[in-house]
Motif scaffolding. Structure first.
Motif, short mmCIF file in Angstrom:
data_model
loop_
_atom_site.label_atom_id
_atom_site.label_comp_id
_atom_site.label_asym_id
_atom_site.label_seq_id
_atom_site.Cartn_x
_atom_site.Cartn_y
_atom_site.Cartn_z
N CYS A 5 0.81 -1.23 0.00
CA CYS A 5 0.00 0.00 0.00
C CYS A 5 0.84 1.27 0.00
O CYS A 5 0.32 2.35 -0.29
CB CYS A 5 -0.95 0.00 1.19
SG CYS A 5 -0.13 0.17 2.79
N LEU A 27 -1.54 -3.05 3.48
CA LEU A 27 -0.40 -3.84 3.96
C LEU A 27 0.88 -3.44 3.24
O LEU A 27 0.89 -3.28 2.02
CB LEU A 27 -0.68 -5.33 3.74
CG LEU A 27 0.47 -6.28 4.11
CD1 LEU A 27 -0.07 -7.50 4.85
CD2 LEU A 27 1.27 -6.71 2.87
N MET A 58 4.49 -11.76 0.23
CA MET A 58 4.78 -13.15 -0.14
C MET A 58 4.45 -14.14 0.97
O MET A 58 4.64 -15.35 0.80
CB MET A 58 6.24 -13.25 -0.58
CG MET A 58 6.46 -12.46 -1.86
SD MET A 58 8.13 -12.54 -2.46
CE MET A 58 9.01 -11.83 -1.11
N ASN A 78 7.96 -4.99 -7.69
CA ASN A 78 8.91 -4.70 -6.62
C ASN A 78 9.14 -5.85 -5.64
O ASN A 78 10.11 -5.82 -4.88
CB ASN A 78 8.44 -3.47 -5.84
CG ASN A 78 8.60 -2.21 -6.66
OD1 ASN A 78 9.68 -1.94 -7.17
ND2 ASN A 78 7.53 -1.46 -6.83
C1 LIG Z 1 6.09 1.67 -5.77
S1 LIG Z 1 5.48 1.48 -4.13
C2 LIG Z 1 3.75 1.47 -4.47
C3 LIG Z 1 2.94 2.01 -3.35
C4 LIG Z 1 1.45 2.18 -3.60
N1 LIG Z 1 0.79 0.94 -3.93
C5 LIG Z 1 1.17 3.24 -4.62
O1 LIG Z 1 0.68 2.91 -5.71
O2 LIG Z 1 1.42 4.42 -4.35
C6 LIG Z 1 5.87 -0.22 -3.77
C7 LIG Z 1 5.62 -0.59 -2.34
O3 LIG Z 1 5.81 -2.00 -2.21
C8 LIG Z 1 6.32 -2.25 -0.93
N2 LIG Z 1 6.87 -3.61 -0.92
C9 LIG Z 1 7.96 -4.07 -1.57
N3 LIG Z 1 8.11 -5.39 -1.34
C10 LIG Z 1 7.09 -5.77 -0.52
C11 LIG Z 1 6.70 -7.00 0.06
N4 LIG Z 1 7.40 -8.13 -0.15
N5 LIG Z 1 5.61 -7.03 0.83
C12 LIG Z 1 4.88 -5.90 1.05
N6 LIG Z 1 5.20 -4.71 0.53
C13 LIG Z 1 6.30 -4.63 -0.25
C14 LIG Z 1 7.31 -1.14 -0.71
O4 LIG Z 1 7.59 -0.96 0.66
C15 LIG Z 1 6.57 0.04 -1.32
O5 LIG Z 1 5.83 0.73 -0.36
#
Ligand SMILES: C[S@@+](CC[C@H](N)C(=O)[O-])C[C@H]1O[C@@H](n2cnc3c(N)ncnc32)[C@H](O)[C@@H]1O
Length: 186
Positions: A5, A27, A58, A78
């Motif tokens: 999120c 989350l 995951m 990501n």
């Molecule tokens: C590019 S941001 C996108 C945020 C939001 N969804 C938006 O559109 O503004 C990617 C997000 O994925 C989260 N992230 C990366 N790997 C993750 C994982 N394994 N589980 C949960 N979050 C994750 C990062 O912390 C980051 O906040």
């Protein structure tokens, strides 16, 4: 649930969509991003229906068949294993529930896509360097778009996980794509 999120902007939209009688979970793996989300939601009228959770896409900390809808916005590119994240989205969805992914994709018009990749490789990192002193983060954006599977392949991966009625909607000539899949009754 809004998985990955980040700062909670999509989470807010989901709350508006479900209204005061719904429940929304945001989350993210990063406590720092969740702290920003917390701030962004501070004065939001539907804050009470939102729960922010620190967790890993995951290995989602929820039982099977818990959610009506799950969305992952700019997240699949990501995470370190997109298939595992999709398996988890599938697991926590109720039967007939839908998973939605919004992600950067590969543009299709031949000349436009060359210009787009040039823009991502040169202009975006330079702009990042000027405004944030962080060129690397913006180079990562370019590299991750190149290594992330093509949107038609993502459709195929959704189907391999078990989603049905998988649709891919390409936006802005394929710069971004929305995938929607439904979990069938097993
Ligand atoms: C590019 S941001 C996108 C945020 C939001 N969804 C938006 O559109 O503004 C990617 C997000 O994925 C989260 N992230 C990366 N790997 C993750 C994982 N394994 N589980 C949960 N979050 C994750 C990062 O912390 C980051 O906040």
């Amino acid at each position: 649930m809004d998985v990955c999120c980040g700062t909670g902007m999509i989470t807010k939209d989901l709350a508006r969509k479900v209204g005061p009688r719904g429940n929304v979970v945001g989350l993210d793996l990063s406590p720092e991003m969740l702290a920003v989300a917390e701030k962004n939601l501070a004065d939001f009228e539907l804050k009470s229906i939102i729960q922010l959770v620190n967790g890993n896409a995951m290995a989602l900390p929820f039982p099977d068949n818990s959610f009506d809808r799950v969305i992952i916005g700019y997240g699949l590119r990501n995470v370190t294993d997109m298939r595992q994240a999709l398996r988890e989205l599938y697991r926590v969805l109720k039967p007939e529930g839908k998973a939605v992914s919004l992600e950067l994709a590969k543009p299709y018009p031949p000349i436009f896509n060359k210009l787009y990749y040039l823009y991502m490789a040169r202009i975006v990192p330079l702009t990042g360097l000027i405004f944030t002193s962080n060129k690397e983060a913006y180079l990562y954006l370019h590299d991750s778009v190149l290594t992330y599977p093509h949107q038609y392949e993502v459709t195929h991966i959704f189907e391999q996980i078990g989603f049905e009625e998988v649709n891919c909607f390409e936006l802005s000539w394929g710069i971004a794509a929305v995938h929607v899949g439904t979990k069938p009754y097993s």
